[in-house]
Scaffold this motif. Structure first.
Motif, short mmCIF file in Angstrom:
data_model
loop_
_atom_site.label_atom_id
_atom_site.label_comp_id
_atom_site.label_asym_id
_atom_site.label_seq_id
_atom_site.Cartn_x
_atom_site.Cartn_y
_atom_site.Cartn_z
N HIS A 40 0.85 -1.19 0.00
CA HIS A 40 0.00 0.00 0.00
C HIS A 40 0.88 1.24 0.00
N THR A 41 0.30 2.36 -0.34
CA THR A 41 0.98 3.64 -0.24
C THR A 41 0.09 4.58 0.57
N PRO A 42 0.62 5.71 1.02
CA PRO A 42 -0.23 6.65 1.76
C PRO A 42 -1.48 7.07 1.00
N GLN A 43 -1.39 7.05 -0.31
CA GLN A 43 -2.56 7.43 -1.12
C GLN A 43 -3.74 6.51 -0.84
N ASP A 44 -3.45 5.24 -0.55
CA ASP A 44 -4.53 4.29 -0.24
C ASP A 44 -5.23 4.67 1.06
N ALA A 45 -4.56 5.45 1.91
CA ALA A 45 -5.16 5.91 3.16
C ALA A 45 -5.71 7.33 3.02
N GLY A 46 -5.76 7.83 1.79
CA GLY A 46 -6.29 9.15 1.53
C GLY A 46 -5.31 10.28 1.80
N LEU A 47 -4.00 9.95 1.84
CA LEU A 47 -2.99 10.95 2.12
C LEU A 47 -2.12 11.20 0.89
N ALA A 48 -1.94 12.46 0.56
CA ALA A 48 -1.01 12.81 -0.51
C ALA A 48 0.40 12.52 -0.03
N TYR A 49 1.28 12.12 -0.95
CA TYR A 49 2.66 11.84 -0.55
C TYR A 49 3.57 12.01 -1.75
N GLU A 50 4.85 12.09 -1.45
CA GLU A 50 5.87 12.20 -2.49
C GLU A 50 6.89 11.08 -2.29
N ALA A 51 7.07 10.26 -3.31
CA ALA A 51 8.09 9.21 -3.26
C ALA A 51 9.42 9.82 -3.69
N VAL A 52 10.44 9.67 -2.88
CA VAL A 52 11.75 10.23 -3.19
C VAL A 52 12.80 9.13 -3.05
N GLU B 136 14.71 4.19 -0.83
CA GLU B 136 13.42 4.83 -1.08
C GLU B 136 12.90 5.48 0.20
N ALA B 137 12.16 6.57 0.03
CA ALA B 137 11.51 7.22 1.17
C ALA B 137 10.21 7.84 0.69
N TRP B 138 9.27 7.97 1.60
CA TRP B 138 8.00 8.62 1.31
C TRP B 138 7.83 9.83 2.23
N TYR B 139 7.55 10.97 1.62
CA TYR B 139 7.29 12.18 2.39
C TYR B 139 5.79 12.44 2.37
N VAL B 140 5.19 12.45 3.56
CA VAL B 140 3.74 12.63 3.69
C VAL B 140 3.49 13.96 4.38
N PRO B 141 3.12 15.00 3.64
CA PRO B 141 2.94 16.32 4.26
C PRO B 141 1.63 16.43 5.02
N ALA B 142 1.64 17.27 6.04
CA ALA B 142 0.43 17.61 6.78
C ALA B 142 0.19 19.10 6.61
N GLY C 227 -0.91 16.63 13.32
CA GLY C 227 -0.42 17.86 12.71
C GLY C 227 1.05 17.84 12.35
N TYR C 228 1.59 16.64 12.08
CA TYR C 228 3.01 16.52 11.72
C TYR C 228 3.15 15.82 10.37
N SER C 229 4.03 16.35 9.54
CA SER C 229 4.40 15.64 8.32
C SER C 229 5.26 14.45 8.71
N LEU C 230 5.46 13.54 7.78
CA LEU C 230 6.19 12.30 8.08
C LEU C 230 7.11 11.94 6.93
N LEU C 231 8.34 11.56 7.28
CA LEU C 231 9.25 10.97 6.30
C LEU C 231 9.50 9.52 6.72
N LEU C 232 9.00 8.60 5.91
CA LEU C 232 9.24 7.18 6.09
C LEU C 232 10.40 6.79 5.19
N PHE C 233 11.50 6.35 5.76
CA PHE C 233 12.62 5.94 4.90
C PHE C 233 12.83 4.45 5.01
N GLU C 234 13.29 3.87 3.93
CA GLU C 234 13.49 2.42 3.85
C GLU C 234 14.96 2.08 4.05
N TYR C 235 15.23 1.06 4.85
CA TYR C 235 16.61 0.59 4.99
C TYR C 235 17.09 -0.04 3.70
#
Length: 282
Positions: free
Chosen positions: A41-53, A64-70, A101-109
């Motif tokens: 899944h991606t954040p979009q599946d949870a209704g959240l905009a995100y940027e894959a970087v 890979e990392a996902w930036y999910v802005p709030a 009220g916090y953005s999130l950066l999920l990074f992959e090992y």
């Protein structure tokens, strides 16, 4: 007597062989990248905009990392997950921090998900540093607006990062003191401290952290005993908070439960600067 000597000799040789195997292959007891390479899944599946970087580490590994802005975010959470699965299994964290009220950066090992490379202790530290640099240098996020959150093994990763940098806060969830300490408890029939090639010494790193710290652990944790959380809390400097969770180690996303989410939100509101971040460059 000859039979007993033979039994002892064979048994000793077998035990020595076992020690050699554990010493060489212990990485397979620590990292489980194959438990979830597929991105489900991606954040979009949870209704959240995100940027894959894609981030490049100092040793030229692409992760890979996902930036999910709030909207009107108060800060950014940098999350280091545990030793199994991948970032697509941590979407509940994205939902929770979005509500707080916090953005999130999920990074992959490295070696996990779609990231390049093979996992290693120094490699995971480098991966976290690459994620930090991305937030500070590329997105212009002030360090005091970054919250480092580590889940299980990820706790040791971000504790080391927090000791080198100065984040706004550090949160360790279900984390252990160190690999040798935990291994000695999980495998009491092995000289685990002597065999351990991996350290992940969160206790040592935590003693050098000057940021506010929240330690969260459950008495019902069936993998990392509760006393690890207590020892980490004792080693942390003030200001610090201990949050007692409930449930097993792999019950998953314990922070998403309402009472704990409120406690985490209060901790962050107390220690991070008030107000929303200014818009930052890409």
């Amino acid at each position: 007597m000859d039979v007993l000597l033979k039994v002892l000799t064979v048994g000793g040789a077998a035990y020595a062989a076992l020690l050699a195997i554990v010493f060489v292959l212990q990485g397979h007891l620590i990292y489980f990248p194959d438990a979830g390479r597929e991105i489900l899944h991606t954040p979009q599946d949870a209704g959240l905009a995100y940027e894959a970087v894609w981030l490049t580490t100092e040793d030229a590994v692409r992760i890979e990392a996902w930036y999910v802005p709030a909207p009107a975010a108060r800060g950014v959470v940098l999350l280091a997950h545990g030793n199994a699965g991948n970032i697509s299994h941590r979407l509940d964290y994205a939902i929770m921090f979005h509500h707080l009220g916090y953005s999130l950066l999920l990074f992959e090992y490295r070696g996990y998900g779609r990231s390049e490379g093979k996992p290693s202790e120094e490699g995971t530290y480098a991966d976290a540093r690459a994620a930090w640099r991305y937030l500070v240098a590329q997105r212009g996020v002030p360090p005091e607006r970054i919250v480092l959150v580590g889940e299980s093994l990820g706790g040791a990763v971000v504790a080391r990062l927090a000791a080198a940098e100065r984040p706004g806060a550090l949160v360790l969830a279900s984390s252990f003191v160190s690999v040798p300490e935990l291994a000695a408890e999980l495998y009491p029939w092995l000289p685990a401290r002597w065999l351990a090639r991996y350290r992940y010494d969160a206790l040592e790193a935590l003693g050098r952290v000057s940021s506010p710290v929240l330690i969260a652990h459950s008495r019902q944790d069936d993998i990392v005993p509760f006393r690890h959380g207590e020892r980490l809390f004792a080693a942390a400097r003030e200001p610090k908070v201990f949050l007692e969770l409930a449930g097993g180690h792999n019950d998953g996303f314990l922070f998403t439960r309402e009472a704990w989410r409120e406690a985490l939100g209060c901790f962050l509101a107390q220690h991070l600067p008030a107000g929303a971040m200014n818009s930052v460059p890409r």
